[in-house]
Design a protein around this motif. Structure first.
Motif, PDB file in Angstrom:
ATOM      1  N   HIS A 137       0.299  -1.340  -0.032  1.00  0.00           N
ATOM      2  CA  HIS A 137      -0.108  -0.166   0.153  1.00  0.00           C
ATOM      3  C   HIS A 137       0.662   1.082  -0.015  1.00  0.00           C
ATOM      4  CE1 HIS A 137      -2.575   3.205   1.657  1.00  0.00           C
ATOM      5  NE2 HIS A 137      -3.695   2.322   0.909  1.00  0.00           N
ATOM      6  N   HIS A 138       2.196   0.936   0.448  1.00  0.00           N
ATOM      7  CA  HIS A 138       3.147   2.374   0.421  1.00  0.00           C
ATOM      8  C   HIS A 138       3.767   2.315  -0.672  1.00  0.00           C
ATOM      9  CE1 HIS A 138       5.871   5.127   2.675  1.00  0.00           C
ATOM     10  NE2 HIS A 138       4.543   5.296   3.670  1.00  0.00           N
ATOM     11  N   PRO A 139       4.240   3.448  -1.478  1.00  0.00           N
ATOM     12  CA  PRO A 139       4.901   4.006  -2.221  1.00  0.00           C
ATOM     13  C   PRO A 139       6.025   4.264  -1.536  1.00  0.00           C
ATOM     14  CG  PRO A 139       4.136   6.231  -1.248  1.00  0.00           C
ATOM     15  CD  PRO A 139       3.160   5.136  -0.890  1.00  0.00           C
ATOM     16  N   HIS A 140       6.998   3.636  -0.232  1.00  0.00           N
ATOM     17  CA  HIS A 140       8.448   3.950  -0.687  1.00  0.00           C
ATOM     18  C   HIS A 140       8.897   2.737   0.432  1.00  0.00           C
ATOM     19  CE1 HIS A 140       8.805   7.557  -2.179  1.00  0.00           C
ATOM     20  NE2 HIS A 140       7.687   8.047  -1.396  1.00  0.00           N
ATOM     21  N   SER A 141       7.863   1.208   0.382  1.00  0.00           N
ATOM     22  CA  SER A 141       7.896   0.126   0.919  1.00  0.00           C
ATOM     23  C   SER A 141       9.152  -0.627   0.246  1.00  0.00           C
ATOM     24  CB  SER A 141       7.349  -0.948   1.311  1.00  0.00           C
ATOM     25  OG  SER A 141       7.739  -1.691   1.508  1.00  0.00           O
ATOM     26  N   VAL A 142      10.164  -0.997   0.636  1.00  0.00           N
ATOM     27  CA  VAL A 142      11.405  -1.985  -0.969  1.00  0.00           C
ATOM     28  C   VAL A 142      11.641  -2.925  -0.095  1.00  0.00           C
ATOM     29  CG1 VAL A 142      13.547  -1.944  -2.151  1.00  0.00           C
ATOM     30  CG2 VAL A 142      12.413   0.039  -1.234  1.00  0.00           C
ATOM     31  N   HIS A 143      11.099  -4.462  -0.598  1.00  0.00           N
ATOM     32  CA  HIS A 143      11.420  -5.473   0.223  1.00  0.00           C
ATOM     33  C   HIS A 143      12.580  -5.854  -1.386  1.00  0.00           C
ATOM     34  CE1 HIS A 143      10.837 -10.390   0.087  1.00  0.00           C
ATOM     35  NE2 HIS A 143      11.017  -9.649   1.190  1.00  0.00           N
ATOM     36  N   ASN A 144      13.383  -7.274  -1.411  1.00  0.00           N
ATOM     37  CA  ASN A 144      14.461  -7.788  -2.338  1.00  0.00           C
ATOM     38  C   ASN A 144      13.496  -7.793  -3.520  1.00  0.00           C
ATOM     39  OD1 ASN A 144      13.751 -10.238  -0.689  1.00  0.00           O
ATOM     40  ND2 ASN A 144      15.529 -10.511  -0.403  1.00  0.00           N
ATOM     41  N   ALA A 145      12.271  -8.735  -3.293  1.00  0.00           N
ATOM     42  CA  ALA A 145      11.347  -9.772  -4.284  1.00  0.00           C
ATOM     43  C   ALA A 145      10.232  -8.511  -4.009  1.00  0.00           C
ATOM     44  CB  ALA A 145      11.963 -10.881  -4.015  1.00  0.00           C
TER      45      ALA A 145
END
Length: 575
Positions: A137-145
């Motif tokens: 939902h959040h535009p700045h969440s970053v996961h490696n996949a």
């Protein structure tokens, strides 16, 4: 770690290590379509479209006291509920994000507040699951996949904005609005730096110093207070040096899914609980409530039956320690307390001879009885010692019928501190299964005739074989549903016992359909490697060489679903 730090850590962990059994709850907007909690990602549902589910979410049948009663009657000591899953929807009143159950739904109530009150009344520890890295939902969440790339551009993401404006403030809310929290259950930390992982642990400690943190706060090993195993994963003997927990589903999915009707039987659940406790772990058993706020009847029925067993056998489960034997028993499992051993015998393995034989107990048994017998009437025991083999043998006389449902428990009261021979000894039935990490692990070499598959390692055991004869050697592996066993073993396997080598690629000779250790999406596969002649009683060396033997100390936590084939054990069976 200093002695004072170790003592403080043990004190903080005490309630959890004694609890053994908890309820996992996956509940959120994803209950409405009933396709699982990853549907937003798998179908690339736009944020604006997914948000419309909130307007439909009105779980008017939710009753916190009923949920807590179900957990308590099942014998569960703590509840871990999804305060925020990967879809970013907060199942509580959040002032930092309006996409929450109070502000965005017609329900307008805070179920976490109601659960906190109900748990306090019943003496159950309330714990929160929080997806700290994945947030579609959040535009700045970053996961490696697993990122939302259909709404947001990766090159425009700025992770510190998400971390500092949402993740940490929401953790503050969870740890300041609901009283004492037993633990925070983080999930899928792929790509999170070690510094940010440490920052989150420090953040939790600053707000509630006694709140536990699971290992999934980071993908770096050693983080958190205890090891969360992979989903549905039960570890091998010798695999974990820290306290650990298996998160497991009652069926095959986590969130509410009406189409998933593959339910584990109560008997299977009892055996899995016993198996996990006998290896020193906790079982976190999941339910997926409906959009209306009810726990499915199939779950409630099994938890009720499970609770009837845990109440009768509480002494052998709660605050019990792992089996002092580093291997499984073909008839069941063992748990322990100071001066006591608890033999958990599967009812379908109840000895037809009226006698159970156990090797390796050096103590004198002062009293043996059935835990299901309120009178604790003594069972007949006979203890012998073979001086030549240095082998202690205990024979226990049993009634013709198992006295309890599913699994029946025999209690052995011992004189003095528990003194057990923890060497590897073939069981009286003529079988022995040895998990890979329980052996002595060393670096190996490429197996002749095979190439590829990574570095080969050796696992070696010294095995006491009390009875000569011909023994079949097999490998036990877990194969993922989409995997081919032979492909996983393309680097070959070499197994050597009594100077007899067996080299090749294992095949699927037998599939165990209801393993106490293996769950969907894996199947337990047995592969026959050959037969070896043991001419006389004594100790024999057994060595396994394979590229699937994991190194004991790696930098990162292994991801359970990453490996299509997992090599688990070597098994001997006298034929």
């Amino acid at each position: 770690m200093s002695n004072s730090t170790e003592v403080k850590q043990a004190q903080r962990m005490k309630w959890w290590t004694e609890a053994k059994f908890g309820m996992f709850v996956h509940w959120g907007l994803y209950a409405i379509p009933g396709q699982g909690e990853w549907q937003m990602y798998s179908e690339k549902i736009p944020v604006k479209e997914y948000e419309k589910l909130a307007g439909q979410f009105n779980p008017v049948r939710f009753d916190a006291r009923e949920w807590v009663r179900i957990a308590k009657e099942a014998g569960m000591k703590y509840i871990v509920i999804t305060a925020k899953h990967h879809d970013g929807f907060a199942m509580y009143s959040s002032s930092v994000e309006p996409f929450n159950i109070v502000d965005a739904t017609p329900f307008k109530r805070d179920p976490m507040k109601e659960l906190a009150e109900a748990c306090l009344e019943e003496g159950i520890r309330l714990c929160f699951y929080y997806s700290h890295v994945i947030d579609w939902h959040h535009p700045h969440s970053v996961h490696n996949a697993a990122n939302n790339t259909w709404d947001y551009r990766m090159e425009e993401k700025d992770f510190p904005i998400y971390w500092n404006s949402l993740a940490k403030p929401q953790i503050r809310e969870l740890l300041t609005q609901y009283g004492p929290v037993g633990l925070l259950w983080f999930d899928t930390a792929g790509g999170l730096s070690k510094e940010d992982s440490e920052d989150m642990v420090a953040h939790v400690r600053s707000l509630q110093p006694e709140c536990l943190v699971n290992s999934r706060v980071s993908h770096f090993k050693g983080m958190g207070d205890y090891q969360s195993k992979g989903d549905n994963e039960t570890p091998m003997y010798g695999e974990d040096e820290r306290p650990w927990e298996t998160p497991m589903t009652l069926n095959r999915t986590w969130g509410f899914s009406p189409k998933d009707q593959v339910w584990k039987t109560t008997e299977s659940l009892v055996r899995k609980l016993v198996h996990i406790v006998s290896k020193g772990g906790n079982l976190l058993l999941n339910v997926g409530p409906s959009p209306e706020g009810t726990i499915p009847g199939e779950s409630v029925e099994r938890l009720k039956e499970l609770g009837e067993w845990t109440r009768r056998n509480a002494e052998a489960i709660y605050a019990a320690s792992a089996s002092p034997f580093p291997y499984e028993f073909d008839w069941g499992a063992i748990t322990a307390k100071p001066g006591k051993l608890y033999l958990h015998i599967h009812n379908d393995k109840w000895p037809k001879t009226g006698k159970l034989v156990l090797r390796g107990v050096r103590n004198r048994v002062s009293h043996a009885y059935l835990l299901a017998d309120p009178g604790k009437r003594a069972l007949e025991t006979e203890q012998t010692f073979d001086d030549g083999l240095q082998l202690h043998t205990l024979a226990i006389g049993l009634p013709a019928q198992a006295p309890d449902s599913y699994v029946s428990v025999v209690v052995l009261e011992l004189e003095g501190e528990n003194d057990i021979d923890s060497g590897f000894t073939v069981l009286p039935s003529g079988s022995l299964k040895m998990d890979i990490p329980s052996g002595r692990l060393t670096e190996g070499y490429v197996i002749a005739g095979f190439e590829g598959g990574g570095p080969v390692r050796n696992a070696e055991w010294s095995v006491m074989v009390p009875q000569p004869g011909t023994y079949r050697l097999s490998l036990v592996s877990f194969r993922r549903t989409d995997a081919v066993l032979e492909e996983g073993f393309k680097a070959g396997v070499e197994l050597v016992m009594n100077d007899r080598p067996f080299v090749g690629i294992p095949k699927e000779d037998r599939i165990i359909t209801d393993s106490p250790a293996c769950q969907h999406p894996y199947s337990e596969v047995h592969s026959i490697m050959g037969e070896v002649e043991i001419p006389r009683p004594g100790h024999y060396s057994l060595t396994l060489k394979s590229a699937l033997i994991k190194e004991r100390h790696s930098k990162f936590t292994e991801i359970w679903q990453a490996d299509p084939v997992k090599l688990r054990s070597v098994m001997l069976v006298r034929i």
